[in-house]
Design a protein around this motif. Structure first.
Motif, short mmCIF file in Angstrom:
data_model
loop_
_atom_site.label_atom_id
_atom_site.label_comp_id
_atom_site.label_asym_id
_atom_site.label_seq_id
_atom_site.Cartn_x
_atom_site.Cartn_y
_atom_site.Cartn_z
N VAL A 194 -6.63 6.94 14.30
CA VAL A 194 -5.58 7.80 13.74
C VAL A 194 -4.21 7.24 14.06
CG1 VAL A 194 -4.50 10.09 13.92
CG2 VAL A 194 -6.98 9.87 13.74
N ILE A 195 -4.09 6.78 15.31
CA ILE A 195 -2.79 6.19 15.69
C ILE A 195 -2.51 4.96 14.84
CG2 ILE A 195 -1.57 5.03 17.56
CD1 ILE A 195 -3.00 6.95 19.50
N LYS A 196 -3.56 4.15 14.69
CA LYS A 196 -3.40 2.95 13.87
C LYS A 196 -3.05 3.35 12.43
CE LYS A 196 -6.48 -0.20 14.07
NZ LYS A 196 -7.77 -0.89 14.12
N TYR A 197 -3.77 4.39 11.95
CA TYR A 197 -3.50 4.82 10.58
C TYR A 197 -2.09 5.36 10.46
CZ TYR A 197 -3.94 7.40 6.22
OH TYR A 197 -3.73 7.88 4.95
N CYS A 198 -1.67 6.12 11.42
CA CYS A 198 -0.32 6.70 11.39
C CYS A 198 0.74 5.58 11.46
CB CYS A 198 -0.12 7.67 12.56
SG CYS A 198 -1.08 9.20 12.38
N ILE A 199 0.49 4.62 12.35
CA ILE A 199 1.43 3.52 12.47
C ILE A 199 1.48 2.73 11.16
CG2 ILE A 199 1.86 1.33 13.67
CD1 ILE A 199 0.75 2.65 16.20
N GLY A 200 0.27 2.49 10.61
CA GLY A 200 0.23 1.74 9.34
C GLY A 200 0.94 2.51 8.24
N THR A 201 0.70 3.84 8.24
CA THR A 201 1.35 4.66 7.22
C THR A 201 2.86 4.63 7.39
OG1 THR A 201 -0.60 6.11 7.18
CG2 THR A 201 1.45 6.99 6.27
N LEU A 202 3.30 4.76 8.65
CA LEU A 202 4.74 4.73 8.90
C LEU A 202 5.35 3.37 8.50
CD1 LEU A 202 4.95 6.59 12.35
CD2 LEU A 202 5.68 7.45 10.12
N VAL A 203 4.60 2.33 8.84
CA VAL A 203 5.09 0.99 8.48
C VAL A 203 5.14 0.85 6.97
CG1 VAL A 203 4.55 -1.48 8.57
CG2 VAL A 203 4.32 -0.06 10.64
N SER A 204 4.10 1.36 6.32
CA SER A 204 4.08 1.26 4.85
C SER A 204 5.23 2.06 4.25
CB SER A 204 2.73 1.79 4.32
OG SER A 204 1.67 1.00 4.81
N ILE A 205 5.42 3.27 4.78
CA ILE A 205 6.50 4.11 4.27
C ILE A 205 7.85 3.44 4.54
CG2 ILE A 205 7.68 6.32 4.59
CD1 ILE A 205 4.91 7.56 5.13
#
Length: 217
Positions: A194-205
């Motif tokens: 989840v953290i990885k996904y959140c970080i990836g999402t934040l980076v993507s955003i």
């Protein structure tokens, strides 16, 4: 016949008076005949002379004397049967004493026999009681040993059941611990994802936002 009776009575009276006068209280002698009867010895000569002195002919006096002697012997024989001689009394006493001694001996023998039988019965009864007591003790020991064995078996069974329950409890505890550790690991992995996904999402955003900003600028 009446004259003969008077002569006979006269002779008997003369004979009686002759006995009283001549013999007094002296006992009349007696013999035992071959047929077993007693023959009493009397002075017939004195009786004959007494009758002749009273005017009785000699032959009649002898006949009367013989008749009186026979009657007297029969009378004295009958009287003698009514009495018991001293020898017969002693014989009877000895016989009674012998019978009494025999009876006492039989009674003593009977008492000894019954006492011996009673002792044997008592010993037999005592032996039977001891045998029954031994059998009862054996049965009690057998029942006690059986109950003790059953109790030990029951204790062993309960101990085994407790050991099995402890083992099952331990297995369940270990299994729960393993499952808990697995869940924790899964939670940690999911959290990391989840953290990885959140970080990836934040980076993507952030990247998209920067790209939009560049385009707009």
């Amino acid at each position: 016949m009446s004259a003969y009776k008077r002569v006979f009575q006269l002779g008997f009276d003369a004979y009686s008076s002759s006995l009283v006068n001549k013999f007094g209280s002296r006992q009349i002698s007696q013999l035992v005949k071959s047929n077993g009867k007693r023959a009493f010895l009397v002075d017939t000569l004195a009786l004959v002379r007494s009758l002749e002195a009273q005017g009785v002919p000699s032959k009649q006096a002898e006949a009367i004397t013989a008749a009186i002697t026979e009657v007297l012997n029969d009378s004295l024989e009958n009287v003698s049967h009514s009495f018991v001689s001293k020898a017969e009394m002693q014989k009877t006493e000895m016989l009674q004493e012998a019978n009494l001694s025999k009876f006492k001996s039989e009674v003593k023998s009977s008492q000894d026999y019954h006492f011996s039988m009673l002792q044997r019965e008592t010993e037999k009864l005592r032996g039977d009681i001891e045998k029954m007591r031994s059998e009862l003790r054996y049965e009690i020991d057998k029942v006690t040993a059986g109950q003790r064995l059953d109790l030990n078996l029951e204790r062993g069974r309960i101990r085994d059941e407790l050991a099995n329950q402890n083992a099952e409890t331990t297995n369940l505890t270990n299994k729960l611990d393993r499952e808990i550790h697995a869940l924790r690991a899964q939670l940690e992995a999911a959290k990391y994802d989840v953290i990885k996904y959140c970080i990836g999402t934040l980076v993507s955003i952030s990247a998209v936002g920067l790209a939009v900003l560049r385009i707009l600028m």
